[in-house]
Design a protein around this motif. Sequence first.
Motif, PDB file in Angstrom:
ATOM      1  N   LEU A  89      71.337  18.739  66.767  1.00  0.00           N
ATOM      2  CA  LEU A  89      70.818  19.857  65.993  1.00  0.00           C
ATOM      3  C   LEU A  89      71.253  21.156  66.667  1.00  0.00           C
ATOM      4  O   LEU A  89      71.162  21.287  67.891  1.00  0.00           O
ATOM      5  CB  LEU A  89      69.288  19.814  65.910  1.00  0.00           C
ATOM      6  CG  LEU A  89      68.662  18.767  64.988  1.00  0.00           C
ATOM      7  CD1 LEU A  89      67.147  18.725  65.190  1.00  0.00           C
ATOM      8  CD2 LEU A  89      68.984  19.067  63.529  1.00  0.00           C
ATOM      9  N   TRP A  90      71.707  22.094  65.841  1.00  0.00           N
ATOM     10  CA  TRP A  90      72.213  23.371  66.351  1.00  0.00           C
ATOM     11  C   TRP A  90      71.490  24.518  65.671  1.00  0.00           C
ATOM     12  O   TRP A  90      71.326  24.516  64.447  1.00  0.00           O
ATOM     13  CB  TRP A  90      73.708  23.517  66.081  1.00  0.00           C
ATOM     14  CG  TRP A  90      74.538  22.400  66.611  1.00  0.00           C
ATOM     15  CD1 TRP A  90      74.794  21.197  66.012  1.00  0.00           C
ATOM     16  CD2 TRP A  90      75.228  22.367  67.865  1.00  0.00           C
ATOM     17  NE1 TRP A  90      75.596  20.421  66.805  1.00  0.00           N
ATOM     18  CE2 TRP A  90      75.884  21.117  67.945  1.00  0.00           C
ATOM     19  CE3 TRP A  90      75.372  23.276  68.913  1.00  0.00           C
ATOM     20  CZ2 TRP A  90      76.665  20.755  69.046  1.00  0.00           C
ATOM     21  CZ3 TRP A  90      76.149  22.918  70.003  1.00  0.00           C
ATOM     22  CH2 TRP A  90      76.783  21.662  70.067  1.00  0.00           C
ATOM     23  N   GLN A  91      71.079  25.495  66.461  1.00  0.00           N
ATOM     24  CA  GLN A  91      70.571  26.754  65.913  1.00  0.00           C
ATOM     25  C   GLN A  91      71.745  27.719  65.868  1.00  0.00           C
ATOM     26  O   GLN A  91      72.359  28.012  66.901  1.00  0.00           O
ATOM     27  CB  GLN A  91      69.451  27.316  66.786  1.00  0.00           C
ATOM     28  CG  GLN A  91      68.865  28.628  66.286  1.00  0.00           C
ATOM     29  CD  GLN A  91      68.031  28.452  65.029  1.00  0.00           C
ATOM     30  OE1 GLN A  91      67.178  27.574  64.966  1.00  0.00           O
ATOM     31  NE2 GLN A  91      68.281  29.280  64.025  1.00  0.00           N
ATOM     32  N   ALA A  92      72.078  28.193  64.666  1.00  0.00           N
ATOM     33  CA  ALA A  92      73.221  29.102  64.515  1.00  0.00           C
ATOM     34  C   ALA A  92      72.722  30.506  64.253  1.00  0.00           C
ATOM     35  O   ALA A  92      71.987  30.745  63.295  1.00  0.00           O
ATOM     36  CB  ALA A  92      74.105  28.633  63.364  1.00  0.00           C
ATOM     37  N   ASN A  93      73.095  31.434  65.108  1.00  0.00           N
ATOM     38  CA  ASN A  93      72.781  32.845  64.901  1.00  0.00           C
ATOM     39  C   ASN A  93      73.950  33.466  64.142  1.00  0.00           C
ATOM     40  O   ASN A  93      75.014  33.702  64.699  1.00  0.00           O
ATOM     41  CB  ASN A  93      72.563  33.543  66.239  1.00  0.00           C
ATOM     42  CG  ASN A  93      72.184  35.009  66.081  1.00  0.00           C
ATOM     43  OD1 ASN A  93      72.254  35.559  64.986  1.00  0.00           O
ATOM     44  ND2 ASN A  93      71.783  35.628  67.164  1.00  0.00           N
ATOM     45  N   THR A  94      73.763  33.710  62.848  1.00  0.00           N
ATOM     46  CA  THR A  94      74.850  34.186  61.996  1.00  0.00           C
ATOM     47  C   THR A  94      74.750  35.676  61.693  1.00  0.00           C
ATOM     48  O   THR A  94      75.426  36.181  60.812  1.00  0.00           O
ATOM     49  CB  THR A  94      74.853  33.409  60.665  1.00  0.00           C
ATOM     50  OG1 THR A  94      73.580  33.586  60.018  1.00  0.00           O
ATOM     51  CG2 THR A  94      75.086  31.930  60.901  1.00  0.00           C
ATOM     52  N   LYS A  95      73.883  36.376  62.408  1.00  0.00           N
ATOM     53  CA  LYS A  95      73.669  37.796  62.095  1.00  0.00           C
ATOM     54  C   LYS A  95      74.930  38.632  62.382  1.00  0.00           C
ATOM     55  O   LYS A  95      75.327  39.477  61.617  1.00  0.00           O
ATOM     56  CB  LYS A  95      72.478  38.344  62.901  1.00  0.00           C
ATOM     57  CG  LYS A  95      71.145  37.675  62.547  1.00  0.00           C
ATOM     58  CD  LYS A  95      70.745  37.981  61.121  1.00  0.00           C
ATOM     59  CE  LYS A  95      69.356  37.440  60.811  1.00  0.00           C
ATOM     60  NZ  LYS A  95      69.288  35.981  60.803  1.00  0.00           N
ATOM     61  N   VAL A  96      75.569  38.393  63.530  1.00  0.00           N
ATOM     62  CA  VAL A  96      76.780  39.147  63.874  1.00  0.00           C
ATOM     63  C   VAL A  96      77.898  38.119  64.073  1.00  0.00           C
ATOM     64  O   VAL A  96      78.425  37.588  63.123  1.00  0.00           O
ATOM     65  CB  VAL A  96      76.571  40.016  65.139  1.00  0.00           C
ATOM     66  CG1 VAL A  96      77.744  40.952  65.330  1.00  0.00           C
ATOM     67  CG2 VAL A  96      75.285  40.827  65.024  1.00  0.00           C
ATOM     68  N   ASP A  97      78.236  37.830  65.309  1.00  0.00           N
ATOM     69  CA  ASP A  97      79.145  36.730  65.591  1.00  0.00           C
ATOM     70  C   ASP A  97      78.310  35.457  65.698  1.00  0.00           C
ATOM     71  O   ASP A  97      77.177  35.482  66.172  1.00  0.00           O
ATOM     72  CB  ASP A  97      79.890  36.965  66.909  1.00  0.00           C
ATOM     73  CG  ASP A  97      80.840  38.148  66.812  1.00  0.00           C
ATOM     74  OD1 ASP A  97      81.371  38.365  65.708  1.00  0.00           O
ATOM     75  OD2 ASP A  97      81.014  38.854  67.818  1.00  0.00           O
ATOM     76  N   VAL A  98      78.902  34.347  65.271  1.00  0.00           N
ATOM     77  CA  VAL A  98      78.151  33.094  65.287  1.00  0.00           C
ATOM     78  C   VAL A  98      77.999  32.597  66.723  1.00  0.00           C
ATOM     79  O   VAL A  98      78.973  32.426  67.442  1.00  0.00           O
ATOM     80  CB  VAL A  98      78.850  32.021  64.434  1.00  0.00           C
ATOM     81  CG1 VAL A  98      78.054  30.728  64.463  1.00  0.00           C
ATOM     82  CG2 VAL A  98      79.009  32.509  63.002  1.00  0.00           C
ATOM     83  N   VAL A  99      76.746  32.397  67.127  1.00  0.00           N
ATOM     84  CA  VAL A  99      76.430  31.847  68.438  1.00  0.00           C
ATOM     85  C   VAL A  99      75.591  30.599  68.213  1.00  0.00           C
ATOM     86  O   VAL A  99      74.650  30.604  67.405  1.00  0.00           O
ATOM     87  CB  VAL A  99      75.649  32.865  69.304  1.00  0.00           C
ATOM     88  CG1 VAL A  99      75.293  32.244  70.646  1.00  0.00           C
ATOM     89  CG2 VAL A  99      76.471  34.133  69.503  1.00  0.00           C
ATOM     90  N   TYR A 100      75.929  29.514  68.902  1.00  0.00           N
ATOM     91  CA  TYR A 100      75.232  28.250  68.695  1.00  0.00           C
ATOM     92  C   TYR A 100      74.378  27.903  69.912  1.00  0.00           C
ATOM     93  O   TYR A 100      74.765  28.133  71.048  1.00  0.00           O
ATOM     94  CB  TYR A 100      76.224  27.108  68.474  1.00  0.00           C
ATOM     95  CG  TYR A 100      77.080  27.253  67.241  1.00  0.00           C
ATOM     96  CD1 TYR A 100      76.598  26.897  65.983  1.00  0.00           C
ATOM     97  CD2 TYR A 100      78.382  27.729  67.329  1.00  0.00           C
ATOM     98  CE1 TYR A 100      77.385  27.013  64.857  1.00  0.00           C
ATOM     99  CE2 TYR A 100      79.185  27.852  66.211  1.00  0.00           C
ATOM    100  CZ  TYR A 100      78.679  27.489  64.969  1.00  0.00           C
ATOM    101  OH  TYR A 100      79.473  27.610  63.863  1.00  0.00           O
TER     102      TYR A 100
END
Length: 425
Positions: free
Chosen positions: A83-94
């Motif tokens: 399971l991955w939490q993806a921060n898609t607000k700016v650059d994608v960080v996992y």
Amino acid sequence: MSEFHGSGSLESFTLSRPSIGSWRHKKSNLYKETLLDVAQSLKINAVDFNAAADAVAAHQQTEEQRDVLLTADIGGTNCRFSLWQANTKVDVVYDEVFTKTYPTSQYKTFEDAFEALMAEPIYRANPPASAALACAGFVQDNTCDMTNLSWTIAGDDLTEKYGLRVAVLNDFEAAGYGITVISENDYVALNDVPAAPQGPRAVLGPGTGLGEAQLIWDDRFEGYKVYASEGAHSTFAPRGDIQRQLHAFVEQKFGYCEVEHLACGAGLVNIYNFLRTVNPSGRPQSQLQQERDPPSIGMAAMQEGDELCLETVDLMLTILGAEAGHMGIRLLASGGVYLTGGITPKFLDRIQETGDLLKTFMQPESRFHSLLKTLPLYAVTHERLGVLGTREYALRLLKTPDVTKGYYAVVEAARRGDLFKHGTV
């Protein structure tokens, strides 16, 4: 602007369910055509209806957005979920929030293994919105019948049953998507020439076997789409006397000789056994009697300098280079030819030291040498390319409007009379 004419009302209109798999395209033709039938029944201007429908579907997507992704690597022995939490607000960080391996022998079906995952507290607290499953087997229509396992994994059925969007990928198809997100630190340029930004790409992955795939730019996805290939099972085309003898040796053993019989880990064993038959009187008796597997051949060659094992590795690499050149010509791979798989990083020093792989890729004697020397060739060193690929594909699903849900959202909005609530008209 087009106007619709006719009779009818939404209440009397018969709705056909769009294909669940149609979300693979941002602008599904089936989705659009069916909604335009609804517009016709309501006597709504086509252009206005399109704008309103897009706005409602986008609003639906925003309302349900969850930035948790599920990836899986499914082989004959184990099924590894992450399971991955993806921060898609700016650059994608996992952030990998959970990973666990489930032995396939303990579960009768894939659904049983998946439901074991769903029972994990962290899954219930972080339910994913999309999933990409890399499977060791042939994939067709988002379904895989596993090669070494009695599981059938049907992505559309999983979507319908569990409510998350599921893509089923061939394991090497997943590696192909990994190519689209690697950085310059993850590969070494062997033929360092400029790559066309949206040019076709070819991928070869020598591991236990040999995987092949092609990447073609697709404007609908605003990125590359990967097409898995079984090209490694095409007939081997030998070059020179030694390779012709090798071809005959393998053909006598298996009844035929394909590229995968030679350009992979299993191929190392076939080549090693062949070379033991060549000029046996000129080789130490200890070499002729010693049986080896792929890891021991690689270790003896790269760490011990064993002459016979070095010959084996060099011959395998020349065959791999030739096949890379074949793929480059077939695809006109101006975006690059990428060597991946577990073997490539292990033999990278040898590849660079001898230059034989690059030479057979270029094929100086060929009248297509002038084309081949313009195609970039890379050796990929990233060890979790399949994980990168499934994660990238799951993110694409997350970002792509779900037209199945969007379809019903538009219809329900039309029934309520607030179809244009979120629109710009």
